[in-house]
Design a protein around this motif. Sequence first.
Motif, PDB file in Angstrom:
ATOM      1  N   VAL A  18       9.619  -3.848  -8.208  1.00 12.94           N
ATOM      2  CA  VAL A  18       8.248  -4.291  -7.965  1.00 12.94           C
ATOM      3  C   VAL A  18       7.314  -3.362  -8.735  1.00 12.94           C
ATOM      4  N   LEU A  19       6.611  -3.925  -9.699  1.00  9.52           N
ATOM      5  CA  LEU A  19       5.637  -3.174 -10.490  1.00  9.52           C
ATOM      6  C   LEU A  19       4.248  -3.443  -9.959  1.00  9.52           C
ATOM      7  N   GLY A  20       3.468  -2.387  -9.734  1.00  7.92           N
ATOM      8  CA  GLY A  20       2.052  -2.510  -9.433  1.00  7.92           C
ATOM      9  C   GLY A  20       1.252  -1.980 -10.612  1.00  7.92           C
ATOM     10  N   HIS A  21       0.396  -2.802 -11.178  1.00  5.56           N
ATOM     11  CA  HIS A  21      -0.422  -2.411 -12.328  1.00  5.56           C
ATOM     12  C   HIS A  21      -1.876  -2.574 -11.924  1.00  5.56           C
ATOM     13  N   TRP A  22      -2.601  -1.456 -11.803  1.00  6.12           N
ATOM     14  CA  TRP A  22      -3.928  -1.454 -11.187  1.00  6.12           C
ATOM     15  C   TRP A  22      -4.984  -0.912 -12.145  1.00  6.12           C
ATOM     16  N   PRO A  23      -5.591  -1.777 -12.977  1.00  3.23           N
ATOM     17  CA  PRO A  23      -6.678  -1.335 -13.849  1.00  3.23           C
ATOM     18  C   PRO A  23      -7.893  -0.827 -13.072  1.00  3.23           C
ATOM     19  N   ARG A  24      -8.078  -1.351 -11.843  1.00  2.00           N
ATOM     20  CA  ARG A  24      -9.197  -0.911 -11.001  1.00  2.00           C
ATOM     21  C   ARG A  24      -8.656  -0.488  -9.652  1.00  2.00           C
ATOM     22  N   SER A  25      -8.901   0.773  -9.306  1.00  2.00           N
ATOM     23  CA  SER A  25      -8.440   1.290  -8.020  1.00  2.00           C
ATOM     24  C   SER A  25      -9.293   2.491  -7.632  1.00  2.00           C
ATOM     25  N   PRO A  26      -9.236   2.917  -6.377  1.00  4.82           N
ATOM     26  CA  PRO A  26      -9.970   4.117  -5.974  1.00  4.82           C
ATOM     27  C   PRO A  26      -9.491   5.385  -6.679  1.00  4.82           C
ATOM     28  N   GLY A  44      20.690   0.043  -1.127  1.00  5.84           N
ATOM     29  CA  GLY A  44      19.588   0.074  -0.170  1.00  5.84           C
ATOM     30  C   GLY A  44      18.605   1.205  -0.374  1.00  5.84           C
ATOM     31  N   GLU A  45      18.862   2.113  -1.318  1.00  6.70           N
ATOM     32  CA  GLU A  45      17.931   3.207  -1.560  1.00  6.70           C
ATOM     33  C   GLU A  45      16.622   2.658  -2.116  1.00  6.70           C
ATOM     34  N   ARG A  46      15.514   3.082  -1.502  1.00  4.47           N
ATOM     35  CA  ARG A  46      14.185   2.653  -1.920  1.00  4.47           C
ATOM     36  C   ARG A  46      13.520   3.796  -2.679  1.00  4.47           C
ATOM     37  N   VAL A  47      13.139   3.532  -3.919  1.00  2.84           N
ATOM     38  CA  VAL A  47      12.636   4.564  -4.825  1.00  2.84           C
ATOM     39  C   VAL A  47      11.214   4.240  -5.258  1.00  2.84           C
ATOM     40  N   LEU A  48      10.342   5.244  -5.232  1.00  2.54           N
ATOM     41  CA  LEU A  48       8.991   5.118  -5.763  1.00  2.54           C
ATOM     42  C   LEU A  48       8.880   5.963  -7.018  1.00  2.54           C
ATOM     43  N   LEU A  49       8.379   5.354  -8.092  1.00  6.01           N
ATOM     44  CA  LEU A  49       8.057   6.049  -9.330  1.00  6.01           C
ATOM     45  C   LEU A  49       6.549   5.964  -9.515  1.00  6.01           C
ATOM     46  N   ALA A  50       5.851   7.088  -9.399  1.00  5.00           N
ATOM     47  CA  ALA A  50       4.389   7.103  -9.457  1.00  5.00           C
ATOM     48  C   ALA A  50       3.937   8.140 -10.480  1.00  5.00           C
ATOM     49  N   PRO A  51       2.755   7.925 -11.100  1.00  6.65           N
ATOM     50  CA  PRO A  51       2.352   8.764 -12.230  1.00  6.65           C
ATOM     51  C   PRO A  51       1.747  10.114 -11.875  1.00  6.65           C
ATOM     52  N   ALA A  88      17.434 -12.061 -11.915  1.00  3.81           N
ATOM     53  CA  ALA A  88      17.994 -12.712 -10.735  1.00  3.81           C
ATOM     54  C   ALA A  88      16.893 -12.830  -9.685  1.00  3.81           C
ATOM     55  N   PRO A  89      17.095 -13.657  -8.654  1.00  4.19           N
ATOM     56  CA  PRO A  89      16.116 -13.722  -7.563  1.00  4.19           C
ATOM     57  C   PRO A  89      15.973 -12.373  -6.865  1.00  4.19           C
ATOM     58  N   VAL A  90      14.845 -12.194  -6.211  1.00 10.64           N
ATOM     59  CA  VAL A  90      14.601 -10.968  -5.441  1.00 10.64           C
ATOM     60  C   VAL A  90      15.247 -11.159  -4.066  1.00 10.64           C
ATOM     61  N   LEU A  91      16.558 -11.032  -4.045  1.00  5.42           N
ATOM     62  CA  LEU A  91      17.343 -11.238  -2.834  1.00  5.42           C
ATOM     63  C   LEU A  91      18.415 -10.169  -2.728  1.00  5.42           C
ATOM     64  N   PRO A  92      18.564  -9.551  -1.530  1.00  8.27           N
ATOM     65  CA  PRO A  92      17.712  -9.747  -0.357  1.00  8.27           C
ATOM     66  C   PRO A  92      16.288  -9.243  -0.600  1.00  8.27           C
ATOM     67  N   PRO A  93      15.335  -9.647   0.247  1.00  7.14           N
ATOM     68  CA  PRO A  93      13.958  -9.198   0.066  1.00  7.14           C
ATOM     69  C   PRO A  93      13.860  -7.676   0.081  1.00  7.14           C
ATOM     70  N   VAL A  94      12.898  -7.138  -0.654  1.00  3.45           N
ATOM     71  CA  VAL A  94      12.685  -5.696  -0.658  1.00  3.45           C
ATOM     72  C   VAL A  94      12.105  -5.247   0.690  1.00  3.45           C
ATOM     73  N   ARG A  95      12.333  -3.961   1.024  1.00  3.03           N
ATOM     74  CA  ARG A  95      11.994  -3.457   2.349  1.00  3.03           C
ATOM     75  C   ARG A  95      11.069  -2.243   2.283  1.00  3.03           C
ATOM     76  N   PHE A  96      10.055  -2.321   1.432  1.00  2.00           N
ATOM     77  CA  PHE A  96       9.115  -1.210   1.334  1.00  2.00           C
ATOM     78  C   PHE A  96       8.045  -1.285   2.417  1.00  2.00           C
ATOM     79  N   GLY A  97       7.674  -2.513   2.786  1.00  2.00           N
ATOM     80  CA  GLY A  97       6.589  -2.684   3.741  1.00  2.00           C
ATOM     81  C   GLY A  97       6.817  -3.887   4.621  1.00  2.00           C
ATOM     82  N   PHE A  98       5.730  -4.513   5.068  1.00  5.12           N
ATOM     83  CA  PHE A  98       5.837  -5.610   6.035  1.00  5.12           C
ATOM     84  C   PHE A  98       6.247  -6.930   5.388  1.00  5.12           C
ATOM     85  N   GLY A  99       6.184  -7.026   4.068  1.00  3.22           N
ATOM     86  CA  GLY A  99       6.550  -8.266   3.395  1.00  3.22           C
ATOM     87  C   GLY A  99       7.198  -7.977   2.062  1.00  3.22           C
ATOM     88  N   SER A 100       7.725  -9.021   1.436  1.00  2.00           N
ATOM     89  CA  SER A 100       8.363  -8.885   0.134  1.00  2.00           C
ATOM     90  C   SER A 100       7.511  -9.595  -0.908  1.00  2.00           C
TER      91      SER A 100
END
Length: 212
Positions: free
Chosen positions: A32-40, A54-61, A181-193
């Motif tokens: 899951v890529l988040g690309h935010w030209p405008r953010s706080p 099942g390992e959940r990894v965050l790559l942040a700048p 491939a499809p995003v299956l099973p759904p990702v588990r970072f938050g309340f939704g995929s």
Amino acid sequence: MRGPHSGAVRGGRLRFDGWIAGLGTASGTRIVLGHWPRSPFGPFSDVMLERPDGERVLLAPTRQTAEFVAATYVFDTVRVVPVRVRVADRTWSVTAGPLDLRFVTGRRRLLGLLLRAVPGVLAGRPGWCTLMSFPARVLLPGVRTRGSARSGRREWYGARDLRPIHAVSAAYEGDDLGAMAPVLPPVRFGFGSVPSKPALTRVTTTVALKPD
């Protein structure tokens, strides 16, 4: 941690305008890529991965964005690495530490055309996201437009565009992740995929730092 840019928080809410790309690979890694030209926090991009084990990894700048995202979602591993995104026509190229990613988007379909008609001001209102909650569940199983996050935070997602992803090439730590491939099973970072069919979504995200 240094706080968001001055004036970015109103009523305890932060707003992010940009794109979210969700895709799966034959190896079982979902991205899951988040690309935010405008953010706080100014323009930035981040990547969330769920590995086949099942390992959940965050790559942040930056440490600042890593701490904020990790306080909102759930990860097993957080890494601060350079994250660069280049967009040329419909081709997105992403480098984020151990990840090299390239994907190509297709033409909008009916849902994308309908979302394009939603005014940005309306899409950014939590009330609109709440109203769209049921249609989103029906049309895009697994997707949620509102919900609770970590640290007592709440979130609202207002979609403004949707394009299918047609082609993907990705490598993690030098290993080819295989075909799209499809995003299956759904990702588990938050309340939704993200949508199970790989897609790029234009979105306005609102994060309430404290309960209303």
